[in-house]
Design an enzyme around this catalytic site. Structure first.
Site, PDB file in Angstrom:
ATOM      1  N   LYS A   1      -5.005   4.462  64.604  1.00 40.58           N
ATOM      2  CA  LYS A   1      -4.222   5.681  64.447  1.00 40.58           C
ATOM      3  C   LYS A   1      -5.218   6.828  64.331  1.00 40.58           C
ATOM      4  O   LYS A   1      -6.033   6.853  63.411  1.00 40.58           O
ATOM      5  CB  LYS A   1      -3.343   5.607  63.197  1.00 40.58           C
ATOM      6  CG  LYS A   1      -2.572   6.909  62.951  1.00 40.58           C
ATOM      7  CD  LYS A   1      -1.824   6.882  61.638  1.00 40.58           C
ATOM      8  CE  LYS A   1      -1.284   8.256  61.301  1.00 40.58           C
ATOM      9  NZ  LYS A   1      -0.716   8.325  59.945  1.00 40.58           N
TER      10      LYS A   1
ATOM     11  N   GLY B   1       2.579  13.909  52.853  1.00 49.11           N
ATOM     12  CA  GLY B   1       2.814  13.796  51.412  1.00 49.11           C
ATOM     13  C   GLY B   1       3.699  14.880  50.829  1.00 49.11           C
ATOM     14  O   GLY B   1       3.932  14.907  49.619  1.00 49.11           O
TER      15      GLY B   1
ATOM     16  N   ASN C   1       4.787   6.711  53.596  1.00 50.62           N
ATOM     17  CA  ASN C   1       3.889   6.255  52.535  1.00 50.62           C
ATOM     18  C   ASN C   1       4.306   6.855  51.196  1.00 50.62           C
ATOM     19  O   ASN C   1       4.899   6.171  50.359  1.00 50.62           O
ATOM     20  CB  ASN C   1       2.435   6.612  52.870  1.00 50.62           C
ATOM     21  CG  ASN C   1       1.443   6.097  51.823  1.00 50.62           C
ATOM     22  OD1 ASN C   1       1.829   5.549  50.792  1.00 50.62           O
ATOM     23  ND2 ASN C   1       0.167   6.267  52.073  1.00 50.62           N
ATOM     24  N   THR C   2       4.065   8.161  51.015  1.00 53.66           N
ATOM     25  CA  THR C   2       4.281   8.800  49.708  1.00 53.66           C
ATOM     26  C   THR C   2       5.691   8.585  49.164  1.00 53.66           C
ATOM     27  O   THR C   2       5.860   8.316  47.963  1.00 53.66           O
ATOM     28  CB  THR C   2       3.992  10.311  49.809  1.00 53.66           C
ATOM     29  OG1 THR C   2       2.666  10.478  50.323  1.00 53.66           O
ATOM     30  CG2 THR C   2       4.091  10.994  48.449  1.00 53.66           C
TER      31      THR C   2
ATOM     32  N   ALA D   1       4.784  11.454  58.664  1.00 54.27           N
ATOM     33  CA  ALA D   1       4.429  12.493  57.691  1.00 54.27           C
ATOM     34  C   ALA D   1       5.606  13.376  57.306  1.00 54.27           C
ATOM     35  O   ALA D   1       6.360  13.843  58.153  1.00 54.27           O
ATOM     36  CB  ALA D   1       3.294  13.370  58.195  1.00 54.27           C
ATOM     37  N   GLY D   2       5.754  13.562  56.011  1.00 53.47           N
ATOM     38  CA  GLY D   2       6.740  14.501  55.478  1.00 53.47           C
ATOM     39  C   GLY D   2       8.065  13.877  55.112  1.00 53.47           C
ATOM     40  O   GLY D   2       8.851  14.481  54.382  1.00 53.47           O
TER      41      GLY D   2
END
Lengths: 66, 218
Positions: free
Chosen positions: B56, B117, B165-166, B143-144
């Site tokens: 990635k 994040g 993830n977050t 992301a986001g």
């Protein structure tokens, strides 16, 4: 002899192989990569690769995250 | 997983072995790279470390917003494709950039919904829709994403996957949140396959009611 390990001076035995150095650091070959002067040293050659005086060795591992 | 210099004082977080035991495919990334050159080196190290040609590509020189640099990202991706890598490109939600990346041979594009994040969700939604509609390679919304509903929305629109993830790691109960994301992804994907009803600015009766009431009132 003296080498530079991730930028820091370190005393190691003369003629130490890269494979032994990695083992002595408690690292496993899986998930580890090594470079000397930004040239990657293939894992298959670690046993025959001897560390030399003043060599700049960088050792990398993978951590979780992005 | 990100590649880092080992702590010279020794020790590591020993995360590789337990993950290997799960039998999952480990996906390295170039997080921390600020230029194409650094990303290419990180990819080569990762390939050597993990024995995978999947990478990635992330290039974000700005530490405040971690937004991907489009030019460095493109240059890194094009070179890594030439070197035989299977490249997953983390990028802005820019349809033109995604098209160029696909033409350069990346395996998937990973446009962002909002900064990494930030949990702000699909702020780039209108552009994600264009990318999903037009892309010749798989689209992973990355992301986001902060809530399962946003993952469901992404898959409902036809995205091939989401990267989260977050939202899971920082939840009060990460395992339960992961389960919620799984359900959301399944619902979203099934919704996409079922085909959404089209939008209408006026009401549409679901049963024939033109005559029934009028005749009954006579």
């Amino acid at each position: 002899m003296k080498i530079f390990f991730n930028g820091e001076e370190l005393e190691v035995d003369n003629g130490l192989s890269l494979a032994q150095f990695i083992k002595d650091r408690g690292l496993t070959p899986d998930g580890t990569a090594c470079a000397v002067d930004e040239n990657i040293i293939p894992k298959a050659t670690w046993s025959d690769f001897k560390l030399e005086e003043n060599m700049h060795l960088d050792v990398f591992t993978l951590v979780a995250g992005g | 997983m990100a590649i880092k210099r080992v702590d010279i004082k020794g020790g590591s977080d020993d995360i590789i072995l337990p993950l290997r035991k799960l039998g999952v495919t480990l996906m390295p990334n170039t997080s921390g790279a600020r230029t194409a050159k650094e990303a290419i080196f990180a990819a080569q190290l990762s390939r050597e470390a993990l024995g995978t040609d999947w990478i990635k590509v992330e290039v974000h020189p700005d530490q405040k917003y971690l937004l991907p640099d489009p030019i460095e990202t493109y240059n890194a991706c094009a070179e890594l494709v030439k070197q035989g890598f299977k490249v997953f490109a983390y990028c802005s939600a820019d349809p033109c950039l995604c098209k160029s990346l696909a033409e350069a041979g990346v395996s998937a594009v990973m446009p962002l919904g909002a900064p990494i994040g930030s949990a702000r969700g699909l702020e780039t939604l209108p552009f994600l829709k264009i990318i999903i509609r037009e892309s010749s390679v798989p689209v992973i919304v990355d992301a986001g994403i902060g809530a399962p509903s946003e993952a469901a929305k992404s898959l409902e629109l036809g995205a091939d996957a989401v990267m989260v993830n977050t939202a899971i790691a920082a939840a009060n109960d990460p395992v339960l949140m992961a389960a919620a994301f799984r359900s959301a992804c399944e619902a979203g994907r099934i919704g996409y396959e079922a085909g959404l009803a089209g939008l209408s600015s006026t009401a549409r009766a679901t049963s024939p009611m033109e005559k029934f009431l009028a005749e009954a009132m006579k």
